[in-house]
Scaffold this motif. Structure first.
Motif, mmCIF file in Angstrom:
data_model
loop_
_atom_site.group_PDB
_atom_site.id
_atom_site.type_symbol
_atom_site.label_atom_id
_atom_site.label_comp_id
_atom_site.label_asym_id
_atom_site.label_seq_id
_atom_site.Cartn_x
_atom_site.Cartn_y
_atom_site.Cartn_z
ATOM 1 N N GLY A 24 0.829 -1.207 0.000
ATOM 2 C CA GLY A 24 0.000 0.000 0.000
ATOM 3 C C GLY A 24 0.855 1.245 0.000
ATOM 4 N N LYS A 25 1.895 1.300 0.838
ATOM 5 C CA LYS A 25 2.736 2.497 0.900
ATOM 6 C C LYS A 25 3.504 2.672 -0.411
ATOM 7 C CE LYS A 25 4.762 1.375 4.765
ATOM 8 N NZ LYS A 25 5.675 1.438 5.919
ATOM 9 N N THR A 26 3.975 1.548 -0.981
ATOM 10 C CA THR A 26 4.734 1.650 -2.235
ATOM 11 C C THR A 26 3.862 2.202 -3.339
ATOM 12 O OG1 THR A 26 6.063 -0.251 -1.582
ATOM 13 C CG2 THR A 26 6.099 0.360 -3.903
ATOM 14 N N TYR A 27 2.607 1.750 -3.382
ATOM 15 C CA TYR A 27 1.689 2.247 -4.403
ATOM 16 C C TYR A 27 1.477 3.750 -4.274
ATOM 17 C CZ TYR A 27 -2.815 3.364 -6.503
ATOM 18 O OH TYR A 27 -3.811 3.956 -7.201
ATOM 19 N N GLU A 28 1.278 4.231 -3.045
ATOM 20 C CA GLU A 28 1.062 5.656 -2.840
ATOM 21 C C GLU A 28 2.316 6.455 -3.135
ATOM 22 O OE1 GLU A 28 -0.803 6.961 0.639
ATOM 23 O OE2 GLU A 28 -2.132 5.234 0.812
ATOM 24 N N ALA A 29 3.457 5.914 -2.775
ATOM 25 C CA ALA A 29 4.693 6.678 -2.902
ATOM 26 C C ALA A 29 5.114 6.841 -4.350
ATOM 27 C CB ALA A 29 5.812 5.971 -2.143
ATOM 28 N N THR A 30 4.633 5.984 -5.244
ATOM 29 C CA THR A 30 5.067 6.049 -6.637
ATOM 30 C C THR A 30 4.143 6.904 -7.496
ATOM 31 O OG1 THR A 30 3.871 3.982 -7.056
ATOM 32 C CG2 THR A 30 6.225 3.813 -6.594
ATOM 33 N N ILE A 31 3.228 7.645 -6.857
ATOM 34 C CA ILE A 31 2.347 8.518 -7.633
ATOM 35 C C ILE A 31 3.164 9.505 -8.456
ATOM 36 C CG2 ILE A 31 0.649 10.372 -7.438
ATOM 37 C CD1 ILE A 31 -0.565 8.944 -5.099
ATOM 38 N N TYR A 32 4.173 10.083 -7.820
ATOM 39 C CA TYR A 32 4.986 11.086 -8.498
ATOM 40 C C TYR A 32 5.706 10.463 -9.688
ATOM 41 C CZ TYR A 32 8.094 15.106 -9.068
ATOM 42 O OH TYR A 32 8.751 16.183 -9.570
ATOM 43 N N ALA A 33 6.250 9.290 -9.509
ATOM 44 C CA ALA A 33 6.968 8.640 -10.594
ATOM 45 C C ALA A 33 6.022 8.250 -11.713
ATOM 46 C CB ALA A 33 7.699 7.400 -10.070
ATOM 47 N N ASP A 34 4.829 7.781 -11.384
ATOM 48 C CA ASP A 34 3.867 7.378 -12.398
ATOM 49 C C ASP A 34 3.412 8.562 -13.241
ATOM 50 O OD1 ASP A 34 4.027 4.839 -11.496
ATOM 51 O OD2 ASP A 34 2.214 4.947 -10.246
ATOM 52 N N ALA A 35 3.412 9.755 -12.651
ATOM 53 C CA ALA A 35 2.976 10.929 -13.391
ATOM 54 C C ALA A 35 3.905 11.230 -14.560
ATOM 55 C CB ALA A 35 2.915 12.143 -12.463
ATOM 56 N N VAL B 85 1.931 9.372 1.708
ATOM 57 C CA VAL B 85 1.330 10.373 0.829
ATOM 58 C C VAL B 85 -0.180 10.326 1.001
ATOM 59 C CG1 VAL B 85 0.972 11.072 -1.562
ATOM 60 C CG2 VAL B 85 3.209 10.261 -0.827
ATOM 61 N N LEU B 86 -0.807 11.478 1.202
ATOM 62 C CA LEU B 86 -2.251 11.537 1.386
ATOM 63 C C LEU B 86 -3.011 11.560 0.066
ATOM 64 C CD1 LEU B 86 -2.560 14.151 4.284
ATOM 65 C CD2 LEU B 86 -2.584 11.661 4.447
ATOM 66 N N ASN B 87 -2.319 11.846 -1.043
ATOM 67 C CA ASN B 87 -2.983 11.911 -2.348
ATOM 68 C C ASN B 87 -3.751 10.633 -2.629
ATOM 69 O OD1 ASN B 87 -0.640 13.715 -2.245
ATOM 70 N ND2 ASN B 87 -1.245 14.281 -4.321
ATOM 71 N N ASP B 88 -4.951 10.789 -3.234
ATOM 72 C CA ASP B 88 -5.765 9.615 -3.562
ATOM 73 C C ASP B 88 -5.813 9.327 -5.062
ATOM 74 O OD1 ASP B 88 -7.333 11.639 -4.555
ATOM 75 O OD2 ASP B 88 -9.012 11.313 -3.173
ATOM 76 N N ILE C 267 1.700 16.364 -9.581
ATOM 77 C CA ILE C 267 3.006 16.801 -9.098
ATOM 78 C C ILE C 267 2.956 17.388 -7.680
ATOM 79 C CG2 ILE C 267 3.814 17.249 -11.435
ATOM 80 C CD1 ILE C 267 3.384 20.202 -10.949
ATOM 81 N N ASP C 268 1.758 17.704 -7.191
ATOM 82 C CA ASP C 268 1.644 18.255 -5.839
ATOM 83 C C ASP C 268 1.361 17.113 -4.861
ATOM 84 O OD1 ASP C 268 1.726 21.139 -6.580
ATOM 85 O OD2 ASP C 268 -0.085 20.558 -7.670
ATOM 86 N N LEU C 269 2.295 16.879 -3.978
ATOM 87 C CA LEU C 269 2.158 15.793 -3.015
ATOM 88 C C LEU C 269 1.928 16.358 -1.611
ATOM 89 C CD1 LEU C 269 5.005 13.332 -4.087
ATOM 90 C CD2 LEU C 269 2.612 13.352 -4.798
ATOM 91 N N THR C 270 1.046 15.703 -0.872
ATOM 92 C CA THR C 270 0.820 16.039 0.525
ATOM 93 C C THR C 270 1.325 14.881 1.361
ATOM 94 O OG1 THR C 270 -1.168 17.267 -0.095
ATOM 95 C CG2 THR C 270 -0.883 16.745 2.246
ATOM 96 N N ILE C 271 2.356 15.135 2.177
ATOM 97 C CA ILE C 271 3.025 14.084 2.930
ATOM 98 C C ILE C 271 2.729 14.243 4.416
ATOM 99 C CG2 ILE C 271 5.281 13.071 3.496
ATOM 100 C CD1 ILE C 271 6.282 14.032 0.791
ATOM 101 N N SER C 272 2.484 13.137 5.071
ATOM 102 C CA SER C 272 2.123 13.165 6.495
ATOM 103 C C SER C 272 2.808 12.017 7.220
ATOM 104 C CB SER C 272 0.602 13.050 6.642
ATOM 105 O OG SER C 272 0.238 12.795 7.978
ATOM 106 N N SER D 285 -7.293 2.002 -4.485
ATOM 107 C CA SER D 285 -6.969 3.416 -4.287
ATOM 108 C C SER D 285 -6.596 3.667 -2.839
ATOM 109 C CB SER D 285 -8.169 4.293 -4.676
ATOM 110 O OG SER D 285 -9.236 4.098 -3.779
ATOM 111 N N SER D 286 -5.779 4.686 -2.623
ATOM 112 C CA SER D 286 -5.369 5.019 -1.257
ATOM 113 C C SER D 286 -6.556 5.478 -0.428
ATOM 114 C CB SER D 286 -4.301 6.115 -1.285
ATOM 115 O OG SER D 286 -4.796 7.267 -1.936
#
Length: 397
Positions: free
Chosen positions: A1-12, A45-48, A63-68, A232-233
């Protein structure tokens, strides 16, 4: 789950690979670096998956990431506001919900199911002697309300106003029944410490613990079955909140008003109040309509009354009041905690006093002041944007 969320930026960056492979490699490295940072620092990453940027090439990106930190992620709400506001980046609204921000309490009210109606009617008769009838509509309405509330206070229990406790996803009515049975057998054992009562308690306690353990296992299996690379996250965190028992109140986080984003609860309430109060005013209509309305009203000349006018204008009678109370199915009270069942159960002599009040209101045109105060609840219209003030309709209690 964390890997999927963290790669949002790379997937873009994948969409740009065919046009610029070198830039793709650079962006992919940036995404990997961010992923490593998150995994090594217990961040998320909080992005969904909702796009946060609209480029000049008419494409969307994230490209805008919200990290918590992971410790507060279950309490976070993340939203993209779907209005660019003359920018190429969508506004992002992030909220951290705490118990102090949203007090988990409910308004107390009379518990009608446990009412002692005989005592209630006797108290109505008793307190009615202390408040004489009045020709003043406001005074008479206030007296009737006091009599009903004073009588209810001594005959109808008030619902608990305790803070709302966390609810766990695996809890059920069956487990609640088993828990009550266990507690009852324990109280019986404390009253009579016999061997038989001790055996009964141990059996009930074992049954309860076994059912609770099985429910936890099944709940966790259901949760893990939803963990997959395509989930989805937003779905993942929703399930985590269910497991942790965190309460998410259904509140309006923000509204768009006059090209501004309003997030203050007090400001949102005042904007809704003014918007709905203005809806029925003439200022919402066109000048043509207002002109035709004035001309039509001025031209109306009543030369004779309809044949049934005397019947319509006649005072209300007790049969009409009784029929109205019988057909009123709502049980939710207003701000004064008085509900329809409480009015229906008053003695017959007191219904005549209520009837006289309504006839006085009808004849004088004076409405008691507290009749004009209500608790207004917003209801969201299906498939309407949540930030639009016209996407909600009010219900008054």
């Amino acid at each position: 789950g964390k890997t999927y969320e963290a790669t949002i930026y790379a997937d873009a960056a994948d969409a740009d690979y065919k046009e610029n492979p070198q830039a793709y490699t650079i962006e992919k490295k940036k995404g990997t670096a961010i992923e490593n940072l998150l995994l090594n620092s217990n961040l998320s990453v909080l992005n969904d998956g909702t796009p946060t940027h609209f480029s000049t090439h008419n494409t969307f990106s994230h490209i805008d990431l919200t990290i918590s930190s992971l410790s507060i992620v279950p309490m976070c709400r993340w939203q993209v506001i779907e209005d660019l506001h003359n920018s190429d980046h969508y506004p992002i609204l992030t909220q951290v919900q705490t118990n102090s921000q949203y007090p988990q309490t409910k308004l107390s009210k009379f518990n009608i199911k446990k009412a002692n109606w005989v005592t209630y009617q006797n108290k109505i008769f008793q307190f009615n002697q202390h408040f004489s009838t009045s020709l003043n509509v406001n005074k008479e309405a206030a007296s009737i309300r006091k009599i009903i509330k004073l009588s209810a206070n001594e005959s109808i229990p008030i619902s608990s106003n305790k803070k709302r406790t966390k609810t766990v996803h695996w809890w059920s009515n069956e487990i609640q029944i088993l828990r009550n049975r266990k507690q009852e057998s324990w109280r019986e054992f404390r009253r009579n410490m016999s061997t038989d009562n001790l055996i009964i308690y141990k059996k009930n306690n074992a049954t309860f613990n076994r059912a609770k353990k099985l429910a936890k296992i099944n709940s966790f299996k259901e949760f893990t079955n939803n963990l997959n690379p395509t989930a989805s996250s937003a779905t993942l965190w929703q399930n985590i909140r269910k497991l942790t028992g965190n309460f998410t109140p259904q509140t309006i986080s923000y509204i768009s008003f006059n090209n501004n984003i309003i997030t203050s609860a007090n400001e949102i309430s005042n904007i809704f109040a003014k918007h709905w109060s203005d809806n029925s005013k003439d200022l919402n209509f066109s000048n043509v309509f207002k002109s035709e309305k004035s001309q039509t009203l001025a031209s109306l000349v009543i030369t004779s009354c309809p044949s049934r006018s005397s019947e319509i204008e006649s005072p209300f009678n007790i049969q009409e009041l009784t029929r109205s109370l019988k057909t009123s199915k709502g049980k939710t009270p207003g701000l004064d905690k008085i509900s329809y069942p409480m009015i229906s159960m008053v003695p017959k002599f007191f219904k005549y006093r209520i009837l006289d009040l309504f006839n006085k209101i009808f004849d004088s045109g004076i409405i008691p002041q507290f009749f004009k105060t209500a608790s207004v609840i917003t209801i969201h219209k299906n498939n309407k944007p949540i930030e639009d003030i016209d996407s909600y309709r009010p219900i008054s209690l």
